[in-house]
Design a protein around this motif. Structure first.
Motif, PDB file in Angstrom:
ATOM      1  N   ASN A   1      -7.797   2.048  -7.690  1.00  0.00           N
ATOM      2  CA  ASN A   1      -8.709   1.407  -6.746  1.00  0.00           C
ATOM      3  C   ASN A   1      -8.401   1.717  -5.288  1.00  0.00           C
TER       4      ASN A   1
ATOM      5  N   ILE B   1       1.111  -2.964  -9.792  1.00  0.00           N
ATOM      6  CA  ILE B   1       0.579  -2.744  -8.433  1.00  0.00           C
ATOM      7  C   ILE B   1       0.363  -1.254  -8.197  1.00  0.00           C
TER       8      ILE B   1
ATOM      9  N   TRP C   1      -2.747  -0.148 -10.178  1.00  0.00           N
ATOM     10  CA  TRP C   1      -3.973  -0.625  -9.534  1.00  0.00           C
ATOM     11  C   TRP C   1      -4.271   0.200  -8.293  1.00  0.00           C
ATOM     12  N   ARG C   2      -3.205   0.545  -7.564  1.00  0.00           N
ATOM     13  CA  ARG C   2      -3.382   1.329  -6.341  1.00  0.00           C
ATOM     14  C   ARG C   2      -3.885   2.732  -6.645  1.00  0.00           C
ATOM     15  N   GLU C   3      -3.421   3.333  -7.760  1.00  0.00           N
ATOM     16  CA  GLU C   3      -3.868   4.673  -8.136  1.00  0.00           C
ATOM     17  C   GLU C   3      -5.353   4.672  -8.494  1.00  0.00           C
TER      18      GLU C   3
ATOM     19  N   ASN D   1       0.811  -1.223   0.000  1.00  0.00           N
ATOM     20  CA  ASN D   1       0.000   0.000   0.000  1.00  0.00           C
ATOM     21  C   ASN D   1       0.845   1.275   0.000  1.00  0.00           C
ATOM     22  N   SER D   2       2.050   1.229   0.526  1.00  0.00           N
ATOM     23  CA  SER D   2       2.835   2.464   0.646  1.00  0.00           C
ATOM     24  C   SER D   2       4.214   2.384   0.019  1.00  0.00           C
TER      25      SER D   2
ATOM     26  N   ASP E   1      -5.992   1.612  -1.669  1.00  0.00           N
ATOM     27  CA  ASP E   1      -5.147   0.651  -0.978  1.00  0.00           C
ATOM     28  C   ASP E   1      -5.728  -0.753  -1.031  1.00  0.00           C
ATOM     29  N   PHE E   2      -4.853  -1.751  -0.912  1.00  0.00           N
ATOM     30  CA  PHE E   2      -5.269  -3.146  -0.768  1.00  0.00           C
ATOM     31  C   PHE E   2      -5.811  -3.332   0.646  1.00  0.00           C
TER      32      PHE E   2
END
Length: 631
Positions: A597, A590, A593-595, A569-570, A599-600
Motif C-alpha cells: 500500500n 508493517i 503492508w508498506r510493500e 515508513n522508512s 507509505d503510511f
C-alpha cells in the motif's frame, strides 16, 4: 535486501477436501475361468457395484464410490472423470495426488502409464499441466510459471532416484513447515511435454520389475512421479506459489503361494506386503479419529504419502480389481480398502511466499498460520530488561534512567506470558510503583504550597519583576521534557527465568529550612528543586487518564508523531522493533503492508492492520510519544 515471508491464504486455508475414490474393473484375462464360473464382481451403475458374498454365494455385497469404471471403460474416461478435476489446484499453490491401488495383475501400471496408443493417467496429467500453464500465461501477463519433475521408487524399503540411478538410499525428512522432502532427489526442469517424455521414458525402464506366475512384468517397487509447478508474480509484492502433483503407481499385494516367489522375489514381496499393510493401518487410524498416533513413519511409502492421506493434498485413489474368482479375496480386500479411504478428509491450503525488502536481510522465512504464535518468553524478558537499562551512549545518572511510565509498560508487557506465580509478583510491583507515584505527587503539592508561601513573603520583590514570571514558573511544574526521577532497582533470578522484583523508588527528601537561612535563599532553593525536575511526579503517567494528550505541548506532540511516522515508513525490522509494543511479528506485518500500500500517511493508518485494534493503538501511541519526549 530481499526476503521471502511465507504466508497462507486464510480464506482458503485448511478447507476440507474428502479423498475421492474410483474403482476400475479389469477385463477378463483368463477366458477359461470366464466360461466356468463367470465374474465375481458386477457393476450396478456409474457409482456402484456388487461382489459375491463368499460366505453365501446366493447373496451379494454392494459398494458405493465416487466413480465406477467398468471393464469396457477407456483411459480417457478414467482421466476425465477422476483425475482432471484436481489438476488445476497445483497452479494455485496447492498439492494434489493420484495413486493406483490393487492386487498384483489388476491393471495398476496400465491405468497409470498405459501404452503409446492408449496413454494412461501420468502422460495425460502432465500434458494437462502444460496446457493449463500455457492458458494462464496468455491470460495473466503478471505471472510466470516454471515446471519441474522428480521420479523415484521405493524398493525393499529404500528410496532410489530413477533420474539418477547411481544414487544410494535417500533419506526422508520433514521441514519446519511440515512438508515431506527428500534431500538429494534430482529435480529436472521441464519446458514442454516432449521434454518430459524424453526424461520419463528412460527412467521408467529403470524401475525394478520381474516375472512371476501371475504377471510377466510385475512391479517390484512403488513408483512416485512428482510434478512441481512454481508460479511467480513479475510485479511487487512478488508473490510465489508452489504446487505439487504426486502420481503414484503402487506395487500390488501378493500371495506367495500363488506367485511362486522364492529368494529375492520372496524378499521383495515381503517388503511390498509390509508397506501395504502399514498403508491399511494408516487408513484405519484416520477413520477411527479421536487423535492418537497415525503410523506414517512405519514405512517409507506411508511417510511419502503422509500429505495425500489425512494431509493437505487433493487426493484421488484408483482401486484396480480383477473379475476372476481366483482373485476373489484380493478383490474383496481392495474394495474394503477403497471403502475406508473415501472417508478420509484432507485439508489443502495455498503455499505462498511474499518477497519483501528489508535492511536486515538476515532473517529467514517464517510460516504464519491462520492464528500465528506468541513471542518466546525469554525474548519478552530481554525486551523488558532492555527498556529498563540506560543506553550505552547516554551518561550515567538520573538522566539515564527510564521514566515511571516506561517501567510500568515494561512490567505489563512482561506479564503477558509469565507463569501465574511470577505474574502475581509483577502485579504487586505495579501496585507498589503506583503507590510511590502518589507519594511523589503529594510531595509536589507540598513544594508548591511552600513556593506560594515564599512568593507572598517576597511580594515586594516580585512586584518589580516581570508579571508573567510567576505564570511561567507555575506552568513549568507540568513540563514533559524534565529529566526522569532516579529510582533504584533490583533483579532477582529464579530457576526458570529472570523476574524483575518490585521497583524501589528513592524518596524525595523533604526540604528542612534552617533558622539562619533568609527568605531569598529559601526561594532560590525551591526554584532550583523545580528546575531539577523533582516536581516531575506531578504529571500523572500511570496511564489511567484518557486526556493525557491535553497535558502535552501540541507542537511537541505533533513532532513526536512525525518521528514515529518516519520510523514506520522508512525503518527496518530492527528499527520498527525499537518502537514500544512492536515485536517481530508486527514489524514484518508493517513491512508487508508498506510493500503493498505504500507509505503510511499518518500514524493512525496503523489501525488498518488487523492485529492493531483501537485499544492497542491507543497504548502504542501513548507509550511511544512519552518515550520520544523522555529522550
Amino acid at each position: 535486501m530481499a526476503q521471502r515471508v511465507a504466508v497462507n491464504d486464510s480464506s482458503a486455508s485448511k478447507r476440507p477436501s474428502r479423498v475421492r475414490v474410483a474403482v476400475r474393473l479389469r477385463p477378463y484375462v483368463d477366458k477359461q475361468d470366464e466360461k466356468a464360473e463367470g465374474p465375481c464382481v458386477r457393476g450396478l451403475g456409474p457409482q456402484s457395484l456388487e461382489i459375491i458374498n463368499w460366505r453365501n454365494a446366493t447373496e451379494t455385497l454392494q459398494y458405493q464410490f465416487d466413480v465406477f469404471h467398468g471393464e469396457n471403460s477407456t483411459q480417457q474416461e478414467v482421466f476425465l472423470s477422476s483425475v482432471k478435476p484436481i489438476v488445476p489446484h497445483i497452479l494455485s499453490g496447492q498439492n494434489a495426488s493420484v495413486f493406483a491401488y490393487g492386487p498384483t495383475g489388476a491393471g495398476k501400471t496400465h491405468t497409470m502409464l498405459g501404452s503409446q496408443e492408449q496413454p494412461g493417467v501420468i502422460p495425460r496429467a502432465v500434458r494437462e499441466v502444460f496446457q493449463l500453464v500455457r492458458n494462464h500465461e496468455k491470460d495473466q501477463d503478471e505471472w510466470k510459471f516454471s515446471v519441474g519433475m522428480s521420479y523415484l521408487e521405493i524398493y525393499n524399503e529404500k528410496v532410489l532416484d530413477l533420474l539418477s540411478p547411481s544414487s544410494q538410499d535417500l533419506p526422508i525428512r520433514e521441514d519446519k513447515d511440515k512438508n515431506i522432502i527428500i534431500p538429494g532427489l534430482t529435480q529436472t526442469p521441464l519446458s514442454s511435454f516432449s521434454d518430459f517424455h524424453a526424461h520419463f521414458v528412460p527412467a521408467s525402464l529403470k524401475r525394478t520389475t520381474a516375472s512371476t506366475k501371475l504377471n510377466q512384468r510385475s512391479s517390484r517397487s512403488h513408483a512416485i512421479l512428482l510434478i512441481k509447478v512454481v508460479k511467480c508474480q513479475r510485479v511487487p509484492p512478488h508473490r510465489r506459489q508452489t504446487g505439487k502433483l504426486y502420481l503414484v503407481d503402487l506395487a500390488g499385494s501378493e500371495d506367495n503361494r500363488r506367485t511362486g516367489n522364492q529368494g529375492i522375489r520372496l524378499k521383495e514381496s515381503g517388503a511390498i506386503n509390509l508397506s501395504l499393510f502399514t498403508l491399511s493401518k494408516v487408513v484405519d487410524r484416520l477413520n477411527a479419529g479421536a487423535g492418537g498416533r497415525v503410523p506414517y513413519r512405519d514405512s517409507k511409502l506411508t511417510r511419502l504419502l503422509q500429505d495425500s492421506l489425512g494431509g493437505s493434498a487433493h487426493s484421488v485413489t484408483i482401486a484396480n480389481i480383477a473379475p476372476e474368482y481366483k482373485d476373489y479375496f484380493d478383490t474383496f480386500t481392495a474394495l474394503n480398502f477403497a471403502a475406508k479411504s473415501k472417508n478420509i478428509v484432507n485439508k489443502p491450503f495455498v503455499r505462498e511466499t511474499v518477497l519483501t525488502s528489508t535492511a536486515a536481510g538476515k532473517r529467514v522465512r517464517e510460516e504464519q498460520d491462520a492464528g500465528g504464535s506468541a513471542e518466546p518468553q525469554n525474548k519478552k524478558l530481554k525486551e523488558g530488561k532492555r527498556a529498563e537499562q540506560p543506553s550505552p551512549t547516554q551518561p550515567h545518572g538520573p538522566a539515564a534512567d527510564s521514566t515511571v511510565l516506561d517501567r510500568l509498560l515494561a512490567l505489563e508487557k512482561m506479564m503477558l506470558g509469565t507463569p501465574e506465580k511470577d505474574r502475581l509478583n509483577l502485579l504487586k510491583t505495579v501496585a507498589q510503583s503506583r503507590k510511590e507515584i502518589q507519594m511523589l505527587k503529594e510531595k509536589q503539592k507540598e513544594l508548591e504550597e511552600k513556593a506560594d508561601l515564599l512568593n507572598k513573603l517576597t511580594g515586594d520583590q516580585s512586584d518589580a519583576k516581570d508579571p508573567t514570571e510567576d505564570a511561567r514558573a507555575s506552568k513549568s511544574l507540568f513540563r514533559t521534557d524534565l529529566p526522569p526521577l532516579h529510582r533504584k532497582q533490583s533483579v532477582a533470578k529464579s530457576k526458570k527465568q529472570a523476574v524483575v522484583t518490585p521497583l524501589q523508588v528513592s524518596q524525595v527528601q523533604p526540604m528542612v529550612c534552617k533558622p539562619s537561612q533568609t527568605l531569598e535563599k529559601k526561594r532560590k532553593r525551591i526554584q532550583s528543586e523545580i528546575s531539577e525536575g523533582k516536581e516531575n511526579s506531578g504529571l500523572d503517567v500511570s496511564g489511567g487518564e484518557e486526556n493525557w494528550e491535553s497535558r502535552l505541548d501540541s507542537s511537541l506532540l505533533e513532532q513526536s508523531k512525525m518521528k514515529i511516522l518516519q520510523t514506520l515508513n522508512s525503518g527496518s525490522i530492527k528499527e520498527l522493533k525499537s518502537l514500544q509494543l512492536i515485536g517481530d511479528k508486527k514489524a514484518k506485518l508493517i513491512l508487508g503492508w508498506r510493500e503493498i500500500n505504500g507509505d503510511f500517511t499518518q500514524v493512525e493508518d496503523l489501525k488498518k492492520l488487523e492485529v492493531i485494534t483501537d485499544k492497542r493503538f491507543s497504548s502504542f501511541i501513548k507509550a511511544n510519544i512519552l518515550s520520544v519526549m523522555g529522550k
